[in-house]
Design a protein around this motif. Structure first.
Motif, PDB file in Angstrom:
ATOM      1  N   THR A   1      -5.593   2.711  -1.164  1.00 48.05           N
ATOM      2  CA  THR A   1      -5.434   4.158  -1.076  1.00 48.05           C
ATOM      3  C   THR A   1      -3.967   4.591  -1.032  1.00 48.05           C
ATOM      4  O   THR A   1      -3.681   5.780  -0.892  1.00 48.05           O
ATOM      5  CB  THR A   1      -6.138   4.680   0.189  1.00 48.05           C
ATOM      6  OG1 THR A   1      -5.597   3.995   1.329  1.00 48.05           O
ATOM      7  CG2 THR A   1      -7.640   4.456   0.113  1.00 48.05           C
ATOM      8  N   ALA A   2      -3.046   3.648  -1.180  1.00 55.77           N
ATOM      9  CA  ALA A   2      -1.610   3.943  -1.041  1.00 55.77           C
ATOM     10  C   ALA A   2      -1.073   4.697  -2.247  1.00 55.77           C
ATOM     11  O   ALA A   2      -1.500   4.479  -3.374  1.00 55.77           O
ATOM     12  CB  ALA A   2      -0.832   2.648  -0.853  1.00 55.77           C
TER      13      ALA A   2
ATOM     14  N   GLU B   1      -4.313   6.599   6.161  1.00 52.96           N
ATOM     15  CA  GLU B   1      -4.787   7.285   4.950  1.00 52.96           C
ATOM     16  C   GLU B   1      -4.404   8.755   4.927  1.00 52.96           C
ATOM     17  O   GLU B   1      -4.183   9.315   3.866  1.00 52.96           O
ATOM     18  CB  GLU B   1      -6.302   7.118   4.805  1.00 52.96           C
ATOM     19  CG  GLU B   1      -6.695   5.720   4.425  1.00 52.96           C
ATOM     20  CD  GLU B   1      -8.176   5.588   4.102  1.00 52.96           C
ATOM     21  OE1 GLU B   1      -8.826   6.603   3.785  1.00 52.96           O
ATOM     22  OE2 GLU B   1      -8.664   4.452   4.157  1.00 52.96           O
TER      23      GLU B   1
ATOM     24  N   GLU C   1       3.024  -1.242   6.197  1.00 56.21           N
ATOM     25  CA  GLU C   1       1.669  -1.226   5.636  1.00 56.21           C
ATOM     26  C   GLU C   1       1.349   0.218   5.290  1.00 56.21           C
ATOM     27  O   GLU C   1       1.460   1.097   6.141  1.00 56.21           O
ATOM     28  CB  GLU C   1       0.657  -1.763   6.637  1.00 56.21           C
ATOM     29  CG  GLU C   1       0.836  -3.232   6.936  1.00 56.21           C
ATOM     30  CD  GLU C   1      -0.223  -3.777   7.871  1.00 56.21           C
ATOM     31  OE1 GLU C   1      -0.990  -2.980   8.470  1.00 56.21           O
ATOM     32  OE2 GLU C   1      -0.294  -5.000   8.006  1.00 56.21           O
TER      33      GLU C   1
ATOM     34  N   TYR D   1      -2.102  -0.780   0.305  1.00 56.97           N
ATOM     35  CA  TYR D   1      -3.558  -0.872   0.251  1.00 56.97           C
ATOM     36  C   TYR D   1      -4.077  -0.016  -0.901  1.00 56.97           C
ATOM     37  O   TYR D   1      -3.318   0.716  -1.543  1.00 56.97           O
ATOM     38  CB  TYR D   1      -4.155  -0.428   1.591  1.00 56.97           C
ATOM     39  CG  TYR D   1      -3.912  -1.442   2.684  1.00 56.97           C
ATOM     40  CD1 TYR D   1      -4.821  -2.461   2.917  1.00 56.97           C
ATOM     41  CD2 TYR D   1      -2.760  -1.404   3.451  1.00 56.97           C
ATOM     42  CE1 TYR D   1      -4.596  -3.414   3.896  1.00 56.97           C
ATOM     43  CE2 TYR D   1      -2.525  -2.348   4.436  1.00 56.97           C
ATOM     44  CZ  TYR D   1      -3.445  -3.356   4.652  1.00 56.97           C
ATOM     45  OH  TYR D   1      -3.221  -4.298   5.624  1.00 56.97           O
TER      46      TYR D   1
ATOM     47  N   ARG E   1      -1.331   2.987   3.655  1.00 58.00           N
ATOM     48  CA  ARG E   1      -2.640   3.437   3.187  1.00 58.00           C
ATOM     49  C   ARG E   1      -2.548   4.885   2.714  1.00 58.00           C
ATOM     50  O   ARG E   1      -3.417   5.371   2.024  1.00 58.00           O
ATOM     51  CB  ARG E   1      -3.673   3.311   4.304  1.00 58.00           C
ATOM     52  CG  ARG E   1      -4.004   1.879   4.639  1.00 58.00           C
ATOM     53  CD  ARG E   1      -5.020   1.800   5.789  1.00 58.00           C
ATOM     54  NE  ARG E   1      -5.410   0.428   6.044  1.00 58.00           N
ATOM     55  CZ  ARG E   1      -4.748  -0.418   6.818  1.00 58.00           C
ATOM     56  NH1 ARG E   1      -3.641  -0.035   7.420  1.00 58.00           N
ATOM     57  NH2 ARG E   1      -5.175  -1.653   7.001  1.00 58.00           N
TER      58      ARG E   1
END
Length: 162
Positions: free
Chosen positions: A110-111, A77, A91, A108, A93
């Motif tokens: 928050t991406a 994140e 992957e 995801y 975030r």
């Protein structure tokens, strides 16, 4: 050292193999393949100016200004990549500003991705931001194998000619 021996008629001493004998029988290549690879971590307080290249797994929680080429990439994140990404699995975030080329991409909630994604599989959760083109690519089919009868016929022709 303090083990309790089983009650049996024979009192043969326990046989202990040296770990070095098992390592010497295995080739260095096979030992390298069986060793699990640990993911590398770029923590949130780090900034890398330049590209990163490797075959293993990388998690980015900091900032990378340059291209990233790894086997598996996870952008946390707090992670931020400014450059092209090439990996088997990605992957996200955090943020990527640049193109992504990967077999599997997962965005995801928050991406934030600003760039084209070239992929075989793409998954997006609700809330993910993606601005760019989604380009699906397929692996080229394997070269056509000649039929077994045709191969035998070719061998017979070659044998009679020679």
């Amino acid at each position: 050292m303090f083990s309790k021996q089983a009650k049996s008629g024979s009192k043969a001493p326990a046989r202990i193999e040296s770990p070095s004998t098992s390592l010497t029988t295995a080739s260095p290549d096979s030992a390298r393949r069986t060793t699990p690879k640990v993911a590398s971590l770029l923590s949130a307080d780090l900034t890398v100016e330049g590209g990163i290249i490797g075959e293993g797994e990388l998690q980015i929680d900091g900032v990378v200004r340059g291209d990233v080429r790894v086997g598996r990439l996870t952008v946390g994140e707090t992670g931020h990549v400014e450059g092209a990404v090439f990996a088997d699995i990605v992957e996200i975030r955090g943020r990527i500003v640049g193109s992504i080329t990967s077999k599997q991409v997962r965005l995801y909630g928050t991406a934030y991705v600003d760039g084209d994604i070239t992929h075989e599989q793409l998954a997006m959760e609700t809330g993910a931001f993606f601005q760019g083109r989604s380009l699906k690519f397929k692996r080229p089919p394997p070269p056509a194998q000649p039929a077994p009868a045709a191969a035998a016929e070719t061998l017979a022709i070659a044998a009679s000619a020679g």
